[in-house]
Design a protein around this motif. Structure first.
Motif, PDB file in Angstrom:
ATOM      1  N   TYR A   1       0.867  -1.175   0.000  1.00 38.57           N
ATOM      2  CA  TYR A   1       0.000   0.000   0.000  1.00 38.57           C
ATOM      3  C   TYR A   1       0.901   1.221   0.000  1.00 38.57           C
ATOM      4  O   TYR A   1       1.678   1.431   0.933  1.00 38.57           O
ATOM      5  CB  TYR A   1      -0.921  -0.015   1.218  1.00 38.57           C
ATOM      6  CG  TYR A   1      -1.930  -1.140   1.185  1.00 38.57           C
ATOM      7  CD1 TYR A   1      -3.234  -0.923   0.734  1.00 38.57           C
ATOM      8  CD2 TYR A   1      -1.563  -2.428   1.566  1.00 38.57           C
ATOM      9  CE1 TYR A   1      -4.148  -1.966   0.686  1.00 38.57           C
ATOM     10  CE2 TYR A   1      -2.475  -3.470   1.510  1.00 38.57           C
ATOM     11  CZ  TYR A   1      -3.766  -3.231   1.073  1.00 38.57           C
ATOM     12  OH  TYR A   1      -4.676  -4.271   1.009  1.00 38.57           O
ATOM     13  N   GLY A   2       0.803   2.011  -1.074  1.00 38.12           N
ATOM     14  CA  GLY A   2       1.710   3.127  -1.271  1.00 38.12           C
ATOM     15  C   GLY A   2       1.014   4.467  -1.209  1.00 38.12           C
ATOM     16  O   GLY A   2      -0.208   4.581  -1.399  1.00 38.12           O
ATOM     17  N   TYR A   3       1.812   5.501  -0.959  1.00 33.36           N
ATOM     18  CA  TYR A   3       1.315   6.879  -0.880  1.00 33.36           C
ATOM     19  C   TYR A   3       2.420   7.788  -1.409  1.00 33.36           C
ATOM     20  O   TYR A   3       3.570   7.697  -0.970  1.00 33.36           O
ATOM     21  CB  TYR A   3       0.993   7.234   0.577  1.00 33.36           C
ATOM     22  CG  TYR A   3       0.420   8.611   0.798  1.00 33.36           C
ATOM     23  CD1 TYR A   3      -0.949   8.800   0.935  1.00 33.36           C
ATOM     24  CD2 TYR A   3       1.250   9.726   0.905  1.00 33.36           C
ATOM     25  CE1 TYR A   3      -1.482  10.061   1.164  1.00 33.36           C
ATOM     26  CE2 TYR A   3       0.729  10.991   1.123  1.00 33.36           C
ATOM     27  CZ  TYR A   3      -0.642  11.149   1.255  1.00 33.36           C
ATOM     28  OH  TYR A   3      -1.163  12.393   1.476  1.00 33.36           O
ATOM     29  N   VAL A   4       2.065   8.661  -2.352  1.00 31.05           N
ATOM     30  CA  VAL A   4       3.019   9.619  -2.920  1.00 31.05           C
ATOM     31  C   VAL A   4       2.472  11.024  -2.691  1.00 31.05           C
ATOM     32  O   VAL A   4       1.416  11.375  -3.239  1.00 31.05           O
ATOM     33  CB  VAL A   4       3.235   9.378  -4.425  1.00 31.05           C
ATOM     34  CG1 VAL A   4       4.240  10.391  -4.992  1.00 31.05           C
ATOM     35  CG2 VAL A   4       3.719   7.957  -4.679  1.00 31.05           C
ATOM     36  N   PRO A   5       3.142  11.851  -1.885  1.00 30.90           N
ATOM     37  CA  PRO A   5       2.626  13.200  -1.632  1.00 30.90           C
ATOM     38  C   PRO A   5       2.777  14.100  -2.850  1.00 30.90           C
ATOM     39  O   PRO A   5       3.683  13.925  -3.672  1.00 30.90           O
ATOM     40  CB  PRO A   5       3.492  13.692  -0.466  1.00 30.90           C
ATOM     41  CG  PRO A   5       4.737  12.893  -0.549  1.00 30.90           C
ATOM     42  CD  PRO A   5       4.356  11.561  -1.111  1.00 30.90           C
ATOM     43  N   SER A   6       1.874  15.047  -2.981  1.00 32.85           N
ATOM     44  CA  SER A   6       1.893  15.971  -4.113  1.00 32.85           C
ATOM     45  C   SER A   6       3.226  16.719  -4.151  1.00 32.85           C
ATOM     46  O   SER A   6       3.810  17.050  -3.125  1.00 32.85           O
ATOM     47  CB  SER A   6       0.733  16.966  -4.021  1.00 32.85           C
ATOM     48  OG  SER A   6       0.798  17.693  -2.815  1.00 32.85           O
TER      49      SER A   6
END
Length: 218
Positions: free
Chosen positions: A102-107
């Motif tokens: 589960y990944g998350y890339v900030p703006s």
């Protein structure tokens, strides 16, 4: 009290991540989970700064970041700066293998690889798959778009590598988004985090990961 509250908040976030995409297809059906320990998660980070300034692991979430001015992960390589996990102990050379996380890339993060399938050291081609982020779009290397609007949301990533057929497939939240043939190599391993690429990079690049799992078919 503050640490207990943080732990509770993180637990809620992880619960939401895991269940938010439960309605999607399950690419891991028919696969067997591979046992992973902390020792399988080897950190590679810029050699000129302490690891703690580029990586944090707290309450099950791994946070990676790198600056465009950072050095490589050791003095012997001339590659771009990275802060990544190299999954050790489960290199593979045949069969069907799968990465799930589960990944998350900030703006604002751009010009960076967030996940890759790496070939054995010294191979003619370093990788068979890299997933890059450019201006909010997840791409196969710097080419075909895999998923748009990737910023500021948790997504479930599944990457299936059929070694014998030399194919890879990418799923986002249970939906197949991309598939291609790849050039075969002798062996492979998974990596994830942030690895600066050669154009359109941002001054700081970041990704976060939790519940990373490896599967294979019996």
């Amino acid at each position: 009290m503050a640490s207990s509250l943080l732990a509770l908040l993180v637990a809620i976030v992880v619960h939401c991540i895991v269940h938010a995409s439960a309605s999607g297809a399950n690419p891991t059906a028919g696969f067997v989970k591979v046992d992973l320990t902390d020792g399988n998660f080897q950190i590679q980070s810029p050699y000129n700064v302490p690891e703690s300034q580029r990586f944090r692991y707290s309450h099950g979430i791994r946070q990676f970041w790198v600056l465009e001015t950072d050095k490589p992960f050791n003095t012997a390589t001339h590659t771009n700066p990275r802060t990544e996990v190299r999954l050790r102990g489960h290199d593979y050379s045949s069969g069907v293998w799968q990465f799930q996380g589960y990944g998350y890339v900030p703006s604002g993060t751009s010009g960076v690889s967030v996940m890759q399938i790496h070939n054995e050291e010294g191979a003619e081609h370093s990788t068979v798959l890299m997933l890059h982020v450019y201006d909010g779009v997840l791409r196969f290397y710097s080419g075909q778009a895999v998923e748009g609007n990737i910023y500021d949301r948790w997504f479930r990533l599944n990457v299936v590598h059929d070694v014998d057929r030399s194919t890879v497939a990418v799923y986002i939240d249970g939906e197949k988004k991309f598939a291609t043939d790849v050039t075969p190599s002798r062996s492979y391993y998974f990596k994830f985090g942030v690895y600066m690429q050669h154009h359109n990079w941002s001054p700081c690049m970041e990704s976060r990961w939790t519940n990373v799992t490896v599967y294979t078919k019996p």
